[in-house]
Write a protein that holds these residues in place. Sequence first.
Motif, PDB file in Angstrom:
ATOM      1  N   ILE A   1      36.295  36.594  30.365  1.00 48.29           N
ATOM      2  CA  ILE A   1      35.482  35.403  30.652  1.00 48.29           C
ATOM      3  C   ILE A   1      35.889  34.255  29.732  1.00 48.29           C
ATOM      4  O   ILE A   1      36.039  33.101  30.168  1.00 48.29           O
ATOM      5  CB  ILE A   1      33.993  35.721  30.491  1.00 48.29           C
ATOM      6  N   LEU A   2      36.087  34.566  28.450  1.00 43.96           N
ATOM      7  CA  LEU A   2      36.433  33.537  27.471  1.00 43.96           C
ATOM      8  C   LEU A   2      37.774  32.871  27.799  1.00 43.96           C
ATOM      9  O   LEU A   2      37.880  31.631  27.779  1.00 43.96           O
ATOM     10  CB  LEU A   2      36.486  34.157  26.074  1.00 43.96           C
ATOM     11  N   ILE A   3      38.765  33.683  28.130  1.00 39.44           N
ATOM     12  CA  ILE A   3      40.111  33.151  28.328  1.00 39.44           C
ATOM     13  C   ILE A   3      40.319  32.621  29.752  1.00 39.44           C
ATOM     14  O   ILE A   3      40.861  31.531  29.944  1.00 39.44           O
ATOM     15  CB  ILE A   3      41.170  34.221  28.009  1.00 39.44           C
ATOM     16  N   ARG A   4      39.886  33.400  30.739  1.00 34.86           N
ATOM     17  CA  ARG A   4      40.162  33.004  32.127  1.00 34.86           C
ATOM     18  C   ARG A   4      39.196  31.940  32.647  1.00 34.86           C
ATOM     19  O   ARG A   4      39.621  30.984  33.325  1.00 34.86           O
ATOM     20  CB  ARG A   4      40.098  34.247  33.042  1.00 34.86           C
ATOM     21  N   LEU A   5      37.916  32.067  32.343  1.00 38.82           N
ATOM     22  CA  LEU A   5      36.927  31.169  32.930  1.00 38.82           C
ATOM     23  C   LEU A   5      36.604  29.962  32.053  1.00 38.82           C
ATOM     24  O   LEU A   5      36.042  28.984  32.552  1.00 38.82           O
ATOM     25  CB  LEU A   5      35.642  31.937  33.233  1.00 38.82           C
TER      26      LEU A   5
END
Length: 216
Positions: free
Chosen positions: A32-36
């Motif tokens: 979630i942190l990196i992709r979104l």
Amino acid sequence: MQHLSAPEARNLTELPDDLFIRLGLDLCSVGILIRLIYYRMYRKTDLFLTFFTFNLIIFLITFLLNQVQLSIGAAFGLFAVFSMLRYRTEGLSARDMTYLFMVIAVGLISSVSQGSWHKLALINGLILSMVQLLEGNWLFKREFSKTVFYDRADLIVPNKRMELLLDLEERTGLEIHRIEIQTIDFMKDSAQIILYYYQNDVNHESVKSLTGTPLR
């Protein structure tokens, strides 16, 4: 040299029941942190391998070390090894270093946090919520900057600042709210200028090619 007693050595061969739950929460949080968040804001994928690999390795190392008893000397040695990584990452921007620190922190928290997986999910959720809050425009406008080489040194004077801003806005298509003059070359009639604009003024990706580009 560290020596493990027989009971401690046997613990390393037994996978705790919550290992995969913690690992799942960890990978989900980093995803979630990196992709979104990170990718949605900056559209960069070159550090994906670094982020996920660091997170996974940190999680596994700390989870396994948490099952045994380490001396103070060994703990400081481990800290020194990871501290050396900072001197090998000078090419990373402060923003990328911040995200790298966060994926390492999430891995550490996920591996050593005490309590149920509900508590761990809440902690990771708070971290993600705070990052999203700071990366969005909810608390304050996000300011971006671009460096350009400007070909009209005659406008680099205080009494022509408004004319300079209008010319830069017309050439770049950005709503510039302030500038910073870095260098002036009167021999070449040019100057290096940093432009500052807000994210909601224009698509950040559409002006990436302006960095270090002469304005003609």
